[in-house]
Design a protein around this motif. Structure first.
Motif, PDB file in Angstrom:
ATOM      1  N   THR A  44       0.833  -1.204   0.000  1.00 50.94           N
ATOM      2  CA  THR A  44       0.000   0.000   0.000  1.00 50.94           C
ATOM      3  C   THR A  44       0.865   1.249   0.000  1.00 50.94           C
ATOM      4  O   THR A  44       0.597   2.220  -0.724  1.00 50.94           O
ATOM      5  CB  THR A  44      -0.930  -0.010   1.218  1.00 50.94           C
ATOM      6  N   VAL A  45       1.920   1.228   0.810  1.00 48.93           N
ATOM      7  CA  VAL A  45       2.834   2.374   0.857  1.00 48.93           C
ATOM      8  C   VAL A  45       3.571   2.528  -0.460  1.00 48.93           C
ATOM      9  O   VAL A  45       3.813   3.652  -0.924  1.00 48.93           O
ATOM     10  CB  VAL A  45       3.810   2.205   2.037  1.00 48.93           C
ATOM     11  N   VAL A  46       3.939   1.415  -1.103  1.00 51.46           N
ATOM     12  CA  VAL A  46       4.624   1.490  -2.397  1.00 51.46           C
ATOM     13  C   VAL A  46       3.732   2.163  -3.433  1.00 51.46           C
ATOM     14  O   VAL A  46       4.177   3.062  -4.174  1.00 51.46           O
ATOM     15  CB  VAL A  46       5.040   0.085  -2.865  1.00 51.46           C
ATOM     16  N   ARG A  47       2.469   1.742  -3.499  1.00 56.04           N
ATOM     17  CA  ARG A  47       1.548   2.362  -4.461  1.00 56.04           C
ATOM     18  C   ARG A  47       1.359   3.843  -4.161  1.00 56.04           C
ATOM     19  O   ARG A  47       1.324   4.669  -5.094  1.00 56.04           O
ATOM     20  CB  ARG A  47       0.205   1.635  -4.436  1.00 56.04           C
ATOM     21  N   ARG A  48       1.257   4.202  -2.878  1.00 51.05           N
ATOM     22  CA  ARG A  48       1.103   5.608  -2.519  1.00 51.05           C
ATOM     23  C   ARG A  48       2.357   6.408  -2.883  1.00 51.05           C
ATOM     24  O   ARG A  48       2.254   7.554  -3.353  1.00 51.05           O
ATOM     25  CB  ARG A  48       0.808   5.742  -1.025  1.00 51.05           C
ATOM     26  N   THR A  49       3.527   5.816  -2.697  1.00 47.42           N
ATOM     27  CA  THR A  49       4.769   6.505  -3.026  1.00 47.42           C
ATOM     28  C   THR A  49       4.886   6.738  -4.530  1.00 47.42           C
ATOM     29  O   THR A  49       5.321   7.814  -4.975  1.00 47.42           O
ATOM     30  CB  THR A  49       5.977   5.696  -2.529  1.00 47.42           C
ATOM     31  N   LEU A  50       4.514   5.744  -5.327  1.00 53.22           N
ATOM     32  CA  LEU A  50       4.563   5.898  -6.777  1.00 53.22           C
ATOM     33  C   LEU A  50       3.582   6.970  -7.240  1.00 53.22           C
ATOM     34  O   LEU A  50       3.908   7.784  -8.124  1.00 53.22           O
ATOM     35  CB  LEU A  50       4.267   4.567  -7.461  1.00 53.22           C
ATOM     36  N   THR A 103       4.874   7.676   2.928  1.00 53.49           N
ATOM     37  CA  THR A 103       5.611   7.164   1.783  1.00 53.49           C
ATOM     38  C   THR A 103       6.715   6.225   2.280  1.00 53.49           C
ATOM     39  O   THR A 103       6.900   6.051   3.490  1.00 53.49           O
ATOM     40  CB  THR A 103       6.205   8.306   0.967  1.00 53.49           C
ATOM     41  N   LEU A 104       7.455   5.647   1.364  1.00 57.61           N
ATOM     42  CA  LEU A 104       8.458   4.653   1.753  1.00 57.61           C
ATOM     43  C   LEU A 104       9.518   5.209   2.707  1.00 57.61           C
ATOM     44  O   LEU A 104       9.854   4.538   3.693  1.00 57.61           O
ATOM     45  CB  LEU A 104       9.117   4.064   0.504  1.00 57.61           C
ATOM     46  N   PRO A 105      10.100   6.390   2.475  1.00 59.72           N
ATOM     47  CA  PRO A 105      11.060   6.898   3.468  1.00 59.72           C
ATOM     48  C   PRO A 105      10.448   7.096   4.842  1.00 59.72           C
ATOM     49  O   PRO A 105      11.081   6.783   5.862  1.00 59.72           O
ATOM     50  CB  PRO A 105      11.521   8.229   2.857  1.00 59.72           C
ATOM     51  N   VAL A 106       9.212   7.602   4.900  1.00 62.14           N
ATOM     52  CA  VAL A 106       8.546   7.793   6.188  1.00 62.14           C
ATOM     53  C   VAL A 106       8.229   6.443   6.816  1.00 62.14           C
ATOM     54  O   VAL A 106       8.382   6.251   8.033  1.00 62.14           O
ATOM     55  CB  VAL A 106       7.261   8.629   6.001  1.00 62.14           C
ATOM     56  N   TYR A 107       7.817   5.499   6.016  1.00 59.29           N
ATOM     57  CA  TYR A 107       7.488   4.157   6.513  1.00 59.29           C
ATOM     58  C   TYR A 107       8.715   3.485   7.116  1.00 59.29           C
ATOM     59  O   TYR A 107       8.644   2.873   8.200  1.00 59.29           O
ATOM     60  CB  TYR A 107       6.926   3.326   5.358  1.00 59.29           C
ATOM     61  N   ALA A 108       9.854   3.590   6.449  1.00 64.23           N
ATOM     62  CA  ALA A 108      11.090   3.008   6.977  1.00 64.23           C
ATOM     63  C   ALA A 108      11.482   3.669   8.295  1.00 64.23           C
ATOM     64  O   ALA A 108      11.918   2.991   9.237  1.00 64.23           O
ATOM     65  CB  ALA A 108      12.213   3.155   5.949  1.00 64.23           C
ATOM     66  N   PHE A 109      11.327   4.989   8.376  1.00 67.49           N
ATOM     67  CA  PHE A 109      11.677   5.689   9.610  1.00 67.49           C
ATOM     68  C   PHE A 109      10.741   5.314  10.746  1.00 67.49           C
ATOM     69  O   PHE A 109      11.178   5.165  11.895  1.00 67.49           O
ATOM     70  CB  PHE A 109      11.643   7.199   9.364  1.00 67.49           C
ATOM     71  N   GLN A 110       9.460   5.168  10.444  1.00 70.00           N
ATOM     72  CA  GLN A 110       8.502   4.777  11.481  1.00 70.00           C
ATOM     73  C   GLN A 110       8.843   3.407  12.052  1.00 70.00           C
ATOM     74  O   GLN A 110       8.820   3.210  13.269  1.00 70.00           O
ATOM     75  CB  GLN A 110       7.084   4.781  10.905  1.00 70.00           C
ATOM     76  N   ILE A 111       9.166   2.462  11.194  1.00 66.93           N
ATOM     77  CA  ILE A 111       9.484   1.110  11.666  1.00 66.93           C
ATOM     78  C   ILE A 111      10.760   1.119  12.495  1.00 66.93           C
ATOM     79  O   ILE A 111      10.835   0.490  13.567  1.00 66.93           O
ATOM     80  CB  ILE A 111       9.618   0.156  10.474  1.00 66.93           C
ATOM     81  N   GLY A 170      13.392  -1.824   9.259  1.00 67.23           N
ATOM     82  CA  GLY A 170      13.546  -0.499   8.664  1.00 67.23           C
ATOM     83  C   GLY A 170      14.656  -0.468   7.626  1.00 67.23           C
ATOM     84  O   GLY A 170      14.523   0.177   6.571  1.00 67.23           O
ATOM     85  N   SER A 171      15.753  -1.170   7.901  1.00 67.56           N
ATOM     86  CA  SER A 171      16.844  -1.246   6.932  1.00 67.56           C
ATOM     87  C   SER A 171      16.412  -1.994   5.677  1.00 67.56           C
ATOM     88  O   SER A 171      16.786  -1.621   4.558  1.00 67.56           O
ATOM     89  CB  SER A 171      18.050  -1.931   7.569  1.00 67.56           C
ATOM     90  N   ALA A 172      15.626  -3.041   5.842  1.00 65.59           N
ATOM     91  CA  ALA A 172      15.137  -3.774   4.677  1.00 65.59           C
ATOM     92  C   ALA A 172      14.240  -2.896   3.816  1.00 65.59           C
ATOM     93  O   ALA A 172      14.338  -2.902   2.581  1.00 65.59           O
ATOM     94  CB  ALA A 172      14.393  -5.035   5.131  1.00 65.59           C
ATOM     95  N   VAL A 173      13.357  -2.118   4.454  1.00 61.93           N
ATOM     96  CA  VAL A 173      12.469  -1.227   3.704  1.00 61.93           C
ATOM     97  C   VAL A 173      13.278  -0.163   2.970  1.00 61.93           C
ATOM     98  O   VAL A 173      13.014   0.150   1.795  1.00 61.93           O
ATOM     99  CB  VAL A 173      11.430  -0.589   4.640  1.00 61.93           C
ATOM    100  N   SER A 174      14.262   0.433   3.640  1.00 63.30           N
ATOM    101  CA  SER A 174      15.064   1.466   2.989  1.00 63.30           C
ATOM    102  C   SER A 174      15.889   0.887   1.842  1.00 63.30           C
ATOM    103  O   SER A 174      16.065   1.536   0.806  1.00 63.30           O
ATOM    104  CB  SER A 174      15.977   2.134   4.011  1.00 63.30           C
ATOM    105  N   THR A 175      16.393  -0.339   1.990  1.00 61.68           N
ATOM    106  CA  THR A 175      17.127  -0.971   0.894  1.00 61.68           C
ATOM    107  C   THR A 175      16.213  -1.235  -0.293  1.00 61.68           C
ATOM    108  O   THR A 175      16.585  -0.992  -1.454  1.00 61.68           O
ATOM    109  CB  THR A 175      17.763  -2.287   1.371  1.00 61.68           C
ATOM    110  N   LEU A 176      15.000  -1.707  -0.035  1.00 60.41           N
ATOM    111  CA  LEU A 176      14.038  -1.904  -1.117  1.00 60.41           C
ATOM    112  C   LEU A 176      13.661  -0.577  -1.763  1.00 60.41           C
ATOM    113  O   LEU A 176      13.438  -0.522  -2.985  1.00 60.41           O
ATOM    114  CB  LEU A 176      12.792  -2.601  -0.574  1.00 60.41           C
ATOM    115  N   THR A 177      13.613   0.491  -0.976  1.00 63.53           N
ATOM    116  CA  THR A 177      13.330   1.810  -1.533  1.00 63.53           C
ATOM    117  C   THR A 177      14.404   2.216  -2.536  1.00 63.53           C
ATOM    118  O   THR A 177      14.094   2.718  -3.632  1.00 63.53           O
ATOM    119  CB  THR A 177      13.251   2.853  -0.407  1.00 63.53           C
ATOM    120  N   VAL A 178      15.659   2.005  -2.162  1.00 68.61           N
ATOM    121  CA  VAL A 178      16.762   2.335  -3.075  1.00 68.61           C
ATOM    122  C   VAL A 178      16.681   1.494  -4.347  1.00 68.61           C
ATOM    123  O   VAL A 178      16.892   1.993  -5.463  1.00 68.61           O
ATOM    124  CB  VAL A 178      18.112   2.129  -2.371  1.00 68.61           C
ATOM    125  N   LEU A 179      16.349   0.216  -4.211  1.00 67.09           N
ATOM    126  CA  LEU A 179      16.263  -0.660  -5.377  1.00 67.09           C
ATOM    127  C   LEU A 179      15.125  -0.251  -6.308  1.00 67.09           C
ATOM    128  O   LEU A 179      15.276  -0.245  -7.534  1.00 67.09           O
ATOM    129  CB  LEU A 179      16.083  -2.114  -4.932  1.00 67.09           C
TER     130      LEU A 179
END
Length: 323
Positions: free
Chosen positions: A93-99, A275-283, A293-302
């Motif tokens: 859901t966050v990915v779709r919102r970020t896009l 969004t994904l950066p906010v989601y990673a920070f929240q976790i 949180g590190s996994a989410v941020s790595t997926l964000t970069v990818l």
């Protein structure tokens, strides 16, 4: 009395050119000097960018919570963190919102940036200087300062926006709580990000417009092309690489946008602006699940890298077809 003929002097062969002097062998210090000059920058870049990235990737393969942060001794868990994140419906859901957030902001930035760049090309000298000065000042405004100003503008009781709308006859906006509704909060954040990003796009595209030969526009006018046809057939094809570059930079800027969202809404109300950066920070910070949180941020970069590679490949393919 006959005299012996004078001897004709024989032409002398030209002297051979002196042998070319072999250049002196460069010393090791002279050869290494350019690399020594850029070494501090490379070391600083590696420390500030590469090390955090490598540390984040390593942490995403570990079990890293509050206990490991204090005492150390994080254990490797393989792909368990990525499996947990990718199987969570909230992540998608966050990915779709970020896009959607990135696409909307980038489209508006490029639209207004292009229109302002075209306007700058038609303005007089002093008016162009005034508009460009305003753009530069807007661009130079710190992110937190601009975010705070927008908070004041849309404040429910004493904000200028509510006061202006009330004076214009829209009494329903009297004491309207903009930040309590998901739609209005999303609108404010989009307006803030677009306002901050348009100056860069407009000034860059205007610089590109100044490089287009005037003869191309003159030929288009003689052929009866209107404003839209001139832009579509002359301006855009010539500046296609610049448009692609600015679009890529704006995608990066909007995709990784964090400070504005966190200061204004912290991803709320609810999860409407997460969004994904906010989601990673929240976790990582709120739940102290640094591994997830590190996994989410790595997926964000990818995801961001994949989008940029796709855009750049399309740009190069179009350039090759144009040639």
């Amino acid at each position: 009395m006959l005299t012996a003929p004078e001897a004709v002097p024989r032409p002398t062969a030209p002297a051979p050119p002196p042998p070319a002097r072999r250049p002196a062998r460069r010393s090791v210090l002279a050869t290494a000097r350019p690399y020594l000059l850029i070494a501090p920058t490379l070391v600083g870049t590696a420390f500030l960018l590469l090390y955090p990235l490598a540390r984040n990737i390593l942490m995403s393969f570990q079990h890293f919570r509050m206990a490991e942060l204090i005492h150390g001794g994080a254990s490797f868990v393989g792909l368990a963190n990525y499996t947990q994140v990718l199987s969570d419906p909230d992540f998608w859901t966050v990915v779709r919102r970020t896009l959607w957030w990135t696409a909307l902001n980038t489209a508006l930035i490029m639209l207004f940036g292009t229109l302002i760049a075209l306007m700058l090309a038609r303005l007089g000298r002093w008016m162009r200087f005034a508009v460009m000065s305003g753009l530069v000042l807007t661009w130079a405004t710190p992110v937190i300062a601009a975010t705070t100003i927008f908070q004041w503008l849309f404040q429910s009781r004493f904000g200028v926006v509510n006061w202006s709308l009330d004076k214009l006859g829209f009494s329903s906006f009297r004491d309207y709580a903009w930040f309590a509704h998901s739609g209005s909060t999303f609108f404010i954040l989009v307006a803030l990000v677009v306002w901050q990003s348009v100056p860069f796009a407009a000034l860059t595209l205007y610089g590109g417009l100044t490089t287009i030969p005037a003869e191309l526009y003159e030929a288009a006018r003689l052929d009866g092309a209107g404003a839209w046809q001139t832009f579509r057939l002359v301006t855009f094809p010539v500046l296609r690489p610049l448009f692609a570059l600015v679009t890529s930079l704006e995608v990066i800027w909007c995709f990784k946008c964090f400070a504005q969202i966190w200061v204004i809404s912290q991803g709320g109300p609810g999860d409407a602006t997460t969004t994904l950066p906010v989601y990673a920070f929240q976790i990582a910070q709120s739940l102290h699940k640094y591994d997830l949180g590190s996994a989410v941020s790595t997926l964000t970069v990818l995801i961001l890298a994949g989008a940029l590679v796709f855009n750049l490949r399309r740009m190069f393919r179009q350039e090759g077809e144009a040639l």
